[in-house]
Design a protein around this motif. Structure first.
Motif, short mmCIF file in Angstrom:
data_model
loop_
_atom_site.label_atom_id
_atom_site.label_comp_id
_atom_site.label_asym_id
_atom_site.label_seq_id
_atom_site.Cartn_x
_atom_site.Cartn_y
_atom_site.Cartn_z
N GLU A 3 0.82 -1.21 0.00
CA GLU A 3 0.00 0.00 0.00
C GLU A 3 0.86 1.26 0.00
O GLU A 3 0.52 2.24 -0.67
CB GLU A 3 -0.96 0.03 1.19
N ALA A 4 1.96 1.25 0.73
CA ALA A 4 2.82 2.43 0.79
C ALA A 4 3.40 2.76 -0.58
O ALA A 4 3.39 3.92 -1.01
CB ALA A 4 3.95 2.22 1.81
N ARG A 8 2.55 6.06 -2.84
CA ARG A 8 3.63 6.96 -3.29
C ARG A 8 3.54 7.20 -4.80
O ARG A 8 3.72 8.32 -5.26
CB ARG A 8 5.00 6.37 -2.92
N HIS A 44 -1.65 5.44 4.82
CA HIS A 44 -0.44 5.58 4.01
C HIS A 44 -0.43 6.92 3.26
O HIS A 44 0.63 7.53 3.09
CB HIS A 44 -0.28 4.42 3.03
N ALA A 48 2.49 9.66 3.28
CA ALA A 48 3.14 9.98 2.01
C ALA A 48 3.01 11.45 1.64
O ALA A 48 3.87 11.98 0.93
CB ALA A 48 2.56 9.12 0.89
#
Length: 81
Positions: A3-4, A8, A44, A48
């Motif tokens: 997910e991160a 991003r 996230h 981000a």
């Protein structure tokens, strides 16, 4: 971790597409078979976007009935100047 990285990439795309405009919201569509949860994507997204031009923007996540694993950026809302 998936997910991160996904968020991003979405943030980078939104920054590139918005240019100098202030982004107030990003809209995502999640396929019915996608494993990502809206809550985790929002968490996230907050990390981000911290310290970036997108900080404070809202992440709107809709789950689609489409039989897909995709997470798609469907719209970028910008502030009128």
């Amino acid at each position: 971790m998936h997910e991160a990285a996904l968020i991003r990439r979405i943030v980078a795309r939104a920054e590139a597409e918005a240019g100098d405009a202030r982004v107030v919201a990003l809209h995502l569509s999640i396929g019915a078979f996608a494993q990502e949860s809206p809550r985790h994507l929002r968490d996230h997204f907050a990390v981000a976007t911290a310290g970036t031009p997108l900080e404070g923007a809202q992440l709107v996540v809709d789950r689609s009935d489409e039989p897909s694993l995709d997470v798609r950026l469907t719209a970028i809302d910008v502030e009128d100047r």
